[in-house]
Design an enzyme around this catalytic site. Structure first.
Site, PDB file in Angstrom:
ATOM      1  N   ASP A 212      -0.368   3.627  -3.657  1.00 27.98           N
ATOM      2  CA  ASP A 212      -0.231   2.484  -2.775  1.00 27.98           C
ATOM      3  C   ASP A 212      -1.496   1.614  -2.805  1.00 27.98           C
ATOM      4  O   ASP A 212      -2.611   2.143  -2.734  1.00 27.98           O
ATOM      5  CB  ASP A 212      -0.006   3.018  -1.351  1.00 27.98           C
ATOM      6  CG  ASP A 212       0.381   1.941  -0.367  1.00 27.98           C
ATOM      7  OD1 ASP A 212       1.459   1.355  -0.526  1.00 27.98           O
ATOM      8  OD2 ASP A 212      -0.412   1.689   0.574  1.00 27.98           O
ATOM      9  N   GLU A 268      -5.337  18.584 -15.910  1.00 29.29           N
ATOM     10  CA  GLU A 268      -5.468  20.040 -15.771  1.00 29.29           C
ATOM     11  C   GLU A 268      -4.104  20.706 -15.596  1.00 29.29           C
ATOM     12  O   GLU A 268      -3.984  21.920 -15.698  1.00 29.29           O
ATOM     13  CB  GLU A 268      -6.327  20.381 -14.549  1.00 29.29           C
ATOM     14  CG  GLU A 268      -7.779  19.994 -14.686  1.00 29.29           C
ATOM     15  CD  GLU A 268      -8.507  20.235 -13.372  1.00 29.29           C
ATOM     16  OE1 GLU A 268      -8.099  21.120 -12.591  1.00 29.29           O
ATOM     17  OE2 GLU A 268      -9.481  19.501 -13.110  1.00 29.29           O
TER      18      GLU A 268
HETATM   19  C1  GLC Z   1       2.089  -1.201   0.127  1.00 31.43           C
HETATM   20  C2  GLC Z   1       3.428  -0.695   0.604  1.00 31.43           C
HETATM   21  C3  GLC Z   1       3.775  -1.427   1.853  1.00 31.43           C
HETATM   22  C4  GLC Z   1       2.733  -1.127   2.898  1.00 31.43           C
HETATM   23  C5  GLC Z   1       1.336  -1.483   2.388  1.00 31.43           C
HETATM   24  C6  GLC Z   1       0.263  -0.895   3.242  1.00 31.43           C
HETATM   25  O1  GLC Z   1       2.158  -2.527  -0.231  1.00 31.43           O
HETATM   26  O2  GLC Z   1       4.383  -0.846  -0.400  1.00 31.43           O
HETATM   27  O3  GLC Z   1       5.051  -1.094   2.327  1.00 31.43           O
HETATM   28  O4  GLC Z   1       2.996  -1.877   4.051  1.00 31.43           O
HETATM   29  O5  GLC Z   1       1.123  -0.967   1.099  1.00 31.43           O
HETATM   30  O6  GLC Z   1       0.161   0.487   3.047  1.00 31.43           O
END
Ligand code: GLC
Length: 555
Positions: A212, A268
């Protein structure tokens, strides 16, 4: 690399190289206990749908302990399951069952920020300014004589300032919601913690991680003002806007050291474990930096998703993508929808036009070399839902408010319709009212049950296209050739396939050859009877339609 014969098993490639991965938005896939929110046992019970659809892997959005202010992207404990979604045993069961069915499992990792309820942030608040506990986050004193101005001019992606002041007067940085404090990735304990988190899930058998906000972890160390940052971005989910701007908060060179370290950890382990970056970078070249040989394996290709409906723009993205990934020896990915953007049938014009275009874009995407990502519900032809303001829960909406003119992301996150004539359409055993976002009354025609065995349905189209991909496209080599745009028509060759996408208003004559799959019904060409022999000579490709034709190899 030489093209492999269709139908041949590729043993020379890691599994993710040509995989089709299905994104499960855990809250909205399937609810096993009737509380109106999807959960892990719900996913496990519905895995046969994914096997029957014909995908290779699923990516599951965050199911970890979380107060759910950003629906799980605010993690309070990275190594446990939120009771809303089940238990660690349920996660084990899901992974085991998926593997039995031949499906790989990718989980979501949220390293840019924790929840404000994470033990580290609680400790940071309790310990006060200057403490070691605060050093894991980005706490700073404010500007102005009494420190009442934020430390810099950065905006939250969800609207408003990126800083919140705590009672003792200091401010902390949050590029997203105030419940999502950004970690300081220059602090060694942060990297150590995430290495343990990776190992925790790798040991449990996951096949990969979706990272993310992969471009966000490191900020310019000075936390200087953003040039031109006075004006608030127009789009509440501002990462989606890709105009070249000064961005001291995104895509800093040091972030790549993090992924080099993670790559070594994954290596690993056996079984081609992988990392895919969610990195809203500004150019294809900056995207490619995340997939250098010693970093991540894939990065989402958001340029494909952002391309407007036109043969030229699709061709430009295809060319730009190959140029970028080949420059670092990586392979491309393709994606049209996810839980943060407007579903692609709606983006392409909504209604029958939008759906026809969405199917055509999907079929074109599935012919391309590399890996494709599908978002739950696109196989049902679901459109973006206009969620009533009182039901909206997205922090991007809550922070930006009605004046932003943007309804937020809830409309792409409505619980899936599985069967039956009224909500909750088999989403779970609960009542329609229990669903965390209400489903539209019109969705009875979109359920999995209603579409199964209907050859005209979008679900059967996806099944057919994925079947054809397994037979033809996945083994047709690593390149496209003869990419051309003639007027509103895009064409390219991939091994034995000729792919034609008609974005224009006129019917296009089909080339001779066997039609393998088309995204809509082909039409007789003016003056010639419909051809039922499969030679294609007298048929045409209607507007907003794509087709795969099997043709002799090009010389
Ligand atoms: C990414 C996710 C989104 C979230 C953001 C903050 O863009 O896809 O849904 O709100 O990160 O974590």
């Amino acid at each position: 690399m030489a093209a492999t014969e269709p139908g041949a098993t590729r043993t020379d490639q890691p599994w993710w190289r040509h995989a089709v991965t299905y994104q499960v938005y855990v809250r909205s896939f399937a609810d096993s206990n009737g509380d109106g929110v999807g959960d892990l046992p719900g996913i496990t019970a519905r895995l046969p749908h994914l096997r029957d659809l014909g995908v290779d892997a699923l990516w599951i959005t965050p199911f970890y302990t979380s107060p759910q202010h950003d629906h799980g992207y605010d993690v309070a404990d990275y190594t446990d399951v939120d009771p809303l979604f089940g238990t660690l045993e349920d996660a084990d069961e899901l992974i085991a069952r998926a593997h039995e069915l031949g499906l790989r499992v990718i989980v979501d990792l949220v390293p840019n920020h924790t929840s404000s309820e994470h033990e580290w942030f609680r400790a940071a608040l309790a310990a006060g300014p200057g403490s070691p506990e605060r050093a894991r986050y980005l706490f700073r004193d404010g500007r102005g004589p009494d420190g009442s101005e934020p430390p810099n001019n950065w905006h939250s992606v969800f609207g408003g300032p990126a800083w919140t002041r705590v009672p003792d007067g200091q401010w902390y940085l949050h590029l997203f919601d105030s419940s999502q404090p950004d970690l300081d990735w220059r602090h060694p304990e942060v990297g150590e913690m995430f290495e343990q988190v990776l190992r925790f899930w790798l040991d449990r058998g996951v096949d990969g991680f979706r990272i993310d906000v992969a471009h966000g972890l490191l900020k310019e160390a000075t936390l200087r003002d953003q040039l031109g940052g006075e004006a608030e971005p127009e789009h509440p989910h501002a990462m989606v806007e890709r105009t070249l701007r000064d961005e001291p908060m995104w895509d800093q060179p040091e972030v790549h050291d993090v992924y080099r370290r993670w790559r070594r950890v994954l290596e690993e382990y056996d079984g081609d474990r992988m990392l895919v970056a969610e990195a809203w970078t500004q150019t294809p070249e900056s995207m490619a930096r995340f997939v250098r040989p010693d970093e991540m394996h894939q990065a989402f290709n958001f340029a494909w998703l952002l391309a407007p409906w036109s043969a030229r723009s699709f061709a430009d993205v295809i060319e730009g993508t190959f140029a970028a990934v080949e420059s670092v020896g990586a392979s491309p990915t393709w994606v049209l929808s996810n839980h943060d953007v407007v579903r692609h049938p709606t983006r392409y014009g909504a209604g029958p036009t939008g759906l026809a275009r969405a199917r055509a874009a999907t079929l074109t995407m599935l012919a391309l070399p590399g890996s494709a990502y599908l978002y739950q519900g696109e196989e049902l032809g679901l459109e973006q839902v206009d969620v009533a303001p009182e039901h909206r829960q997205d922090p991007a909406w809550l922070r930006s408010g009605p004046e932003s003119g943007d309804p937020g992301r809830d409309g792409s996150r409505v619980p899936l319709p599985w069967k039956g004539s009224q909500p909750p359409y088999g989403f779970g055993p609960g009542t329609a009212e229990a669903s965390w976002i209400p489903q539209p009354a019109s969705w009875h025609a979109h359920t999995v049950a209603a579409q199964t065995d209907d050859p005209a349905s979008t679900l059967e189209f996806y099944r057919e296209a994925l079947r054809a991909r397994r037979t033809w496209a996945a083994t047709a080599g690593e390149r496209v050739s003869d990419l051309a745009v003639e007027g509103d028509v895009l064409r390219f060759r991939r091994g034995p396939l000729l792919v034609v996408l008609n974005c224009g208003p006129e019917v296009v004559p089909l080339p001779a050859g066997e039609v393998l799959v088309s995204s809509g019904e082909l039409v007789p060409l003016d003056g010639s009877p419909a051809d039922s022999e499969g030679t294609g000579v007298s048929r045409g490709l209607p507007t907003d339609c794509a087709v795969w034709v099997r043709v002799p190899p090009s010389r």
